[in-house]
Scaffold this motif. Structure first.
Motif, PDB file in Angstrom:
ATOM      1  N   LYS A  27      45.620  44.084 -53.047  1.00 46.84           N
ATOM      2  CA  LYS A  27      46.195  44.823 -54.175  1.00 46.84           C
ATOM      3  C   LYS A  27      45.110  45.573 -54.941  1.00 46.84           C
ATOM      4  O   LYS A  27      45.362  46.625 -55.503  1.00 46.84           O
ATOM      5  CB  LYS A  27      46.926  43.829 -55.092  1.00 46.84           C
ATOM      6  CG  LYS A  27      47.654  44.459 -56.239  1.00 46.84           C
ATOM      7  CD  LYS A  27      48.394  43.412 -57.053  1.00 46.84           C
ATOM      8  CE  LYS A  27      49.094  44.028 -58.240  1.00 46.84           C
ATOM      9  NZ  LYS A  27      49.744  43.031 -59.089  1.00 46.84           N
ATOM     10  N   LEU A  28      43.907  45.016 -54.955  1.00 43.85           N
ATOM     11  CA  LEU A  28      42.775  45.588 -55.679  1.00 43.85           C
ATOM     12  C   LEU A  28      41.615  45.738 -54.706  1.00 43.85           C
ATOM     13  O   LEU A  28      41.242  44.783 -54.030  1.00 43.85           O
ATOM     14  CB  LEU A  28      42.389  44.656 -56.836  1.00 43.85           C
ATOM     15  CG  LEU A  28      41.179  45.023 -57.681  1.00 43.85           C
ATOM     16  CD1 LEU A  28      41.439  46.323 -58.443  1.00 43.85           C
ATOM     17  CD2 LEU A  28      40.885  43.899 -58.668  1.00 43.85           C
ATOM     18  N   SER A  29      41.035  46.937 -54.646  1.00 41.72           N
ATOM     19  CA  SER A  29      39.898  47.177 -53.752  1.00 41.72           C
ATOM     20  C   SER A  29      38.603  46.746 -54.425  1.00 41.72           C
ATOM     21  O   SER A  29      38.398  46.993 -55.618  1.00 41.72           O
ATOM     22  CB  SER A  29      39.793  48.656 -53.395  1.00 41.72           C
ATOM     23  OG  SER A  29      40.952  49.063 -52.717  1.00 41.72           O
ATOM     24  N   GLU A  41      35.119  48.619 -58.929  1.00 37.37           N
ATOM     25  CA  GLU A  41      35.014  49.871 -59.677  1.00 37.37           C
ATOM     26  C   GLU A  41      36.054  49.862 -60.794  1.00 37.37           C
ATOM     27  O   GLU A  41      37.205  49.457 -60.585  1.00 37.37           O
ATOM     28  CB  GLU A  41      35.235  51.079 -58.760  1.00 37.37           C
ATOM     29  CG  GLU A  41      34.101  51.322 -57.796  1.00 37.37           C
ATOM     30  CD  GLU A  41      32.789  51.620 -58.501  1.00 37.37           C
ATOM     31  OE1 GLU A  41      32.789  52.336 -59.528  1.00 37.37           O
ATOM     32  OE2 GLU A  41      31.755  51.123 -58.018  1.00 37.37           O
ATOM     33  N   SER A  43      37.634  52.290 -62.240  1.00 36.22           N
ATOM     34  CA  SER A  43      38.803  53.141 -61.979  1.00 36.22           C
ATOM     35  C   SER A  43      39.817  52.413 -61.096  1.00 36.22           C
ATOM     36  O   SER A  43      41.030  52.544 -61.291  1.00 36.22           O
ATOM     37  CB  SER A  43      38.379  54.457 -61.335  1.00 36.22           C
ATOM     38  OG  SER A  43      37.722  54.214 -60.108  1.00 36.22           O
ATOM     39  N   GLU A  44      39.316  51.651 -60.130  1.00 30.96           N
ATOM     40  CA  GLU A  44      40.195  50.895 -59.244  1.00 30.96           C
ATOM     41  C   GLU A  44      40.887  49.772 -60.029  1.00 30.96           C
ATOM     42  O   GLU A  44      42.076  49.517 -59.860  1.00 30.96           O
ATOM     43  CB  GLU A  44      39.388  50.314 -58.075  1.00 30.96           C
ATOM     44  CG  GLU A  44      40.162  49.408 -57.163  1.00 30.96           C
ATOM     45  CD  GLU A  44      41.328  50.082 -56.434  1.00 30.96           C
ATOM     46  OE1 GLU A  44      42.176  49.344 -55.911  1.00 30.96           O
ATOM     47  OE2 GLU A  44      41.409  51.321 -56.406  1.00 30.96           O
ATOM     48  N   PHE A  46      41.571  49.692 -63.277  1.00 26.70           N
ATOM     49  CA  PHE A  46      42.568  50.226 -64.206  1.00 26.70           C
ATOM     50  C   PHE A  46      43.734  50.900 -63.482  1.00 26.70           C
ATOM     51  O   PHE A  46      44.759  51.169 -64.089  1.00 26.70           O
ATOM     52  CB  PHE A  46      41.909  51.171 -65.206  1.00 26.70           C
ATOM     53  CG  PHE A  46      40.855  50.481 -66.038  1.00 26.70           C
ATOM     54  CD1 PHE A  46      41.103  49.241 -66.619  1.00 26.70           C
ATOM     55  CD2 PHE A  46      39.612  51.049 -66.235  1.00 26.70           C
ATOM     56  CE1 PHE A  46      40.145  48.601 -67.372  1.00 26.70           C
ATOM     57  CE2 PHE A  46      38.642  50.420 -66.993  1.00 26.70           C
ATOM     58  CZ  PHE A  46      38.903  49.190 -67.564  1.00 26.70           C
ATOM     59  N   ARG A  47      43.581  51.153 -62.191  1.00 28.83           N
ATOM     60  CA  ARG A  47      44.708  51.636 -61.392  1.00 28.83           C
ATOM     61  C   ARG A  47      45.745  50.526 -61.240  1.00 28.83           C
ATOM     62  O   ARG A  47      46.950  50.760 -61.266  1.00 28.83           O
ATOM     63  CB  ARG A  47      44.223  52.085 -60.007  1.00 28.83           C
ATOM     64  CG  ARG A  47      45.327  52.546 -59.083  1.00 28.83           C
ATOM     65  CD  ARG A  47      44.834  52.800 -57.674  1.00 28.83           C
ATOM     66  NE  ARG A  47      44.379  51.598 -56.991  1.00 28.83           N
ATOM     67  CZ  ARG A  47      45.193  50.712 -56.400  1.00 28.83           C
ATOM     68  NH1 ARG A  47      46.505  50.883 -56.417  1.00 28.83           N
ATOM     69  NH2 ARG A  47      44.704  49.653 -55.787  1.00 28.83           N
ATOM     70  N   VAL A  48      45.252  49.289 -61.137  1.00 33.20           N
ATOM     71  CA  VAL A  48      46.138  48.151 -60.917  1.00 33.20           C
ATOM     72  C   VAL A  48      46.657  47.590 -62.235  1.00 33.20           C
ATOM     73  O   VAL A  48      47.841  47.294 -62.372  1.00 33.20           O
ATOM     74  CB  VAL A  48      45.409  47.062 -60.097  1.00 33.20           C
ATOM     75  CG1 VAL A  48      46.305  45.849 -59.891  1.00 33.20           C
ATOM     76  CG2 VAL A  48      44.952  47.621 -58.761  1.00 33.20           C
ATOM     77  N   TRP A  49      45.773  47.433 -63.230  1.00 31.73           N
ATOM     78  CA  TRP A  49      46.162  46.870 -64.527  1.00 31.73           C
ATOM     79  C   TRP A  49      45.667  47.765 -65.656  1.00 31.73           C
ATOM     80  O   TRP A  49      44.570  48.332 -65.575  1.00 31.73           O
ATOM     81  CB  TRP A  49      45.538  45.488 -64.735  1.00 31.73           C
ATOM     82  CG  TRP A  49      46.076  44.422 -63.860  1.00 31.73           C
ATOM     83  CD1 TRP A  49      47.309  43.864 -63.908  1.00 31.73           C
ATOM     84  CD2 TRP A  49      45.399  43.764 -62.804  1.00 31.73           C
ATOM     85  NE1 TRP A  49      47.431  42.894 -62.941  1.00 31.73           N
ATOM     86  CE2 TRP A  49      46.278  42.809 -62.251  1.00 31.73           C
ATOM     87  CE3 TRP A  49      44.120  43.881 -62.246  1.00 31.73           C
ATOM     88  CZ2 TRP A  49      45.922  41.994 -61.189  1.00 31.73           C
ATOM     89  CZ3 TRP A  49      43.769  43.063 -61.196  1.00 31.73           C
ATOM     90  CH2 TRP A  49      44.659  42.137 -60.672  1.00 31.73           C
ATOM     91  N   PRO A  50      46.422  47.852 -66.732  1.00 28.50           N
ATOM     92  CA  PRO A  50      45.942  48.636 -67.879  1.00 28.50           C
ATOM     93  C   PRO A  50      44.845  47.872 -68.618  1.00 28.50           C
ATOM     94  O   PRO A  50      44.795  46.647 -68.596  1.00 28.50           O
ATOM     95  CB  PRO A  50      47.187  48.799 -68.755  1.00 28.50           C
ATOM     96  CG  PRO A  50      48.053  47.648 -68.399  1.00 28.50           C
ATOM     97  CD  PRO A  50      47.779  47.348 -66.951  1.00 28.50           C
TER      98      PRO A  50
END
Length: 123
Positions: A27-29, A41, A43-44, A46-50
């Motif tokens: 789910k998270l890289s 990273e 950015s990665e 915050f793509r998954v969680w705010p």
């Protein structure tokens, strides 16, 4: 900006195990570190969680009607768990009584199998 799992957890208000589970599930890289742990990273992440606000002066908003309903749900769940525990105790006591009766029967039968002379002499 690269983060460790613990730094990432603080940034999004999650636990470290939650972060690592998300990585393992894909789910998270993230990249593994040679010394152990993960490089994530931002950015990665915050793509998954705010991101969670880091302002310490801000007090969390009070929950309106949600708290009493959550409390009643939890109280009901506790009540059900107590009922299940009591049923388990009753079952346990029943099985314990049966085991004691069977043990007594087995001991009684083994005493009866002794021959006449063994019983007479007491061996």
């Amino acid at each position: 900006m690269s983060l460790s799992a613990s730094q990432a957890a603080k940034k999004v208000g999650k636990s470290v195990p939650t972060i690592t589970r998300a990585i393992k599930k894909g789910k998270l890289s993230a990249k593994p570190r040679d010394s152990g742990g993960w490089v994530i990273e931002a950015s990665e992440l915050f793509r998954v969680w705010p991101a969670v606000s880091s302002d310490s002066d801000v007090t969390p908003a009070m929950l309106g009607d949600e708290t009493p309903s959550e409390t009643s749900v939890l109280e009901r769940e506790v009540e059900l768990l107590r009922e299940m525990l009591e049923e388990t105790r009753v079952d346990r006591d029943s099985w314990k009584d049966q085991a004691q009766k069977i043990t007594a029967l087995i001991e009684d039968q083994s005493a009866r199998k002794k021959g006449f002379w063994a019983r007479l002499v007491g061996k």
